[in-house]
Design an enzyme around this catalytic site. Structure first.
Site, PDB file in Angstrom:
ATOM      1  N   ALA A  45       0.824  -1.210   0.000  1.00 44.65           N
ATOM      2  CA  ALA A  45       0.000   0.000   0.000  1.00 44.65           C
ATOM      3  C   ALA A  45       0.857   1.259   0.000  1.00 44.65           C
ATOM      4  O   ALA A  45       1.950   1.285   0.577  1.00 44.65           O
ATOM      5  CB  ALA A  45      -0.919   0.005   1.213  1.00 44.65           C
TER       6      ALA A  45
ATOM      7  N   GLY B 174       0.771  -5.657   0.670  1.00 47.50           N
ATOM      8  CA  GLY B 174      -0.118  -5.803  -0.466  1.00 47.50           C
ATOM      9  C   GLY B 174       0.572  -6.279  -1.726  1.00 47.50           C
ATOM     10  O   GLY B 174      -0.057  -6.892  -2.596  1.00 47.50           O
TER      11      GLY B 174
ATOM     12  N   GLU C  45       2.157  -6.143   7.903  1.00 42.29           N
ATOM     13  CA  GLU C  45       1.116  -5.172   8.255  1.00 42.29           C
ATOM     14  C   GLU C  45       0.955  -4.929   9.743  1.00 42.29           C
ATOM     15  O   GLU C  45       0.688  -3.792  10.165  1.00 42.29           O
ATOM     16  CB  GLU C  45      -0.228  -5.609   7.645  1.00 42.29           C
ATOM     17  CG  GLU C  45      -0.368  -5.358   6.159  1.00 42.29           C
ATOM     18  CD  GLU C  45       0.142  -6.493   5.292  1.00 42.29           C
ATOM     19  OE1 GLU C  45      -0.177  -6.529   4.095  1.00 42.29           O
ATOM     20  OE2 GLU C  45       0.893  -7.364   5.821  1.00 42.29           O
TER      21      GLU C  45
END
Length: 263
Positions: free
Chosen positions: A69, A114, A137
């Protein structure tokens, strides 16, 4: 022949192989809202393309497949904006995951968060020796939200997936191969060529058979055996009376290469 989808995605054609190129090299393919839209649109187009028998997802960035991301963009979001972006992000990862034909990721450098989830959404992952993969994450206060908590345990088992997700650690290419995080490791810079070569071999087979086989694998996985065999039977019935099946049998008996009608 190539086609652009927005600023950051290009689809190139190699015969029956389509190459979806992540093309935001200055940001190492960090997935911004605009890039997510483009990935989703490219996948929607490819899903309807009967001439694309196999898709390769590759990167134009020299140091990364995709770093996940775009956290710089995310940092500017209000809570409401982050919530509005969620369907856009899911559209990108879901677009790759739902492609009906076999999909191969060509990974080099960083494939994190991602970025690794985009690779996990593919059926096969070819990596070069520079590849570093992981789902970090939880180290920034979120969880893998592009399919990682579901796709990773399907690759490596629940306990190993938990260790990788909870620790947020990065895994280099050779260990990734040993753990089953990737399927093939090639020399430095060889991931794209190896993925396209594999895609070409796969694309020589029946497009009807390939899509049905993928459907059976995806839908049947995780079901009990009896239910899985019913899924397989439904997929078999969808190809048993197809033009591809008739051509395949005829070509075998006539000792020639098949000319698949794709229907």
């Amino acid at each position: 022949m190539s086609e652009r989808f927005g600023e950051f995605v290009e689809v190139r054609r190699h015969g029956f192989v389509a190459e979806l190129v992540l093309d935001r090299p200055k940001a190492m393919n960090a997935v911004s809202s605009a890039m997510a839209v483009s990935v989703g649109e490219a996948c929607a187009s490819l899903a309807l393309d009967a001439g694309a028998r196999v898709v390769v997802v590759s990167s134009s960035a020299s140091r990364a497949f995709c770093v996940g991301a775009d956290l710089k963009e995310r940092n500017s979001f209000s809570d409401a904006e982050l919530l509005r972006q969620r369907p856009v992000t899911r559209g990108a990862y879901g677009g790759v995951l739902e492609l009906p034909m076999p999909v191969i990721a060509a990974v080099h450098g960083f494939a994190l968060g991602g970025g690794f989830e985009l690779a996990l959404a593919c059926d096969l992952i070819v990596a070069d020796e520079t590849a570093v993969v992981g789902l970090p994450e939880v180290s920034v206060g979120v969880i893998p939200g592009g399919g990682g908590t579901q796709l990773l345990p399907r690759r490596v088992g629940a306990a190993r997936a938990a260790e990788l997700i909870f620790s947020a650690r990065r895994v280099e290419a050779r260990e990734a191969l040993e753990m089953g995080l990737v399927d093939q490791v090639v020399g430095v810079g060889g991931d794209r060529e190896a993925a396209l070569e594999l895609a070409g071999r796969i694309a020589a087979n029946s497009p009807v058979g390939l899509r049905a086989a993928k459907r059976a694998l995806r839908v049947g996985y995780g079901l009990d055996l009896r239910a899985g065999l019913e899924v397989e039977d439904a997929a078999w019935r969808s190809v048993a009376f197809s033009g591809d099946r008739a051509e395949g049998v005829a070509a075998f008996n006539e000792k020639r290469a098949p000319q698949w009608p794709g229907e």
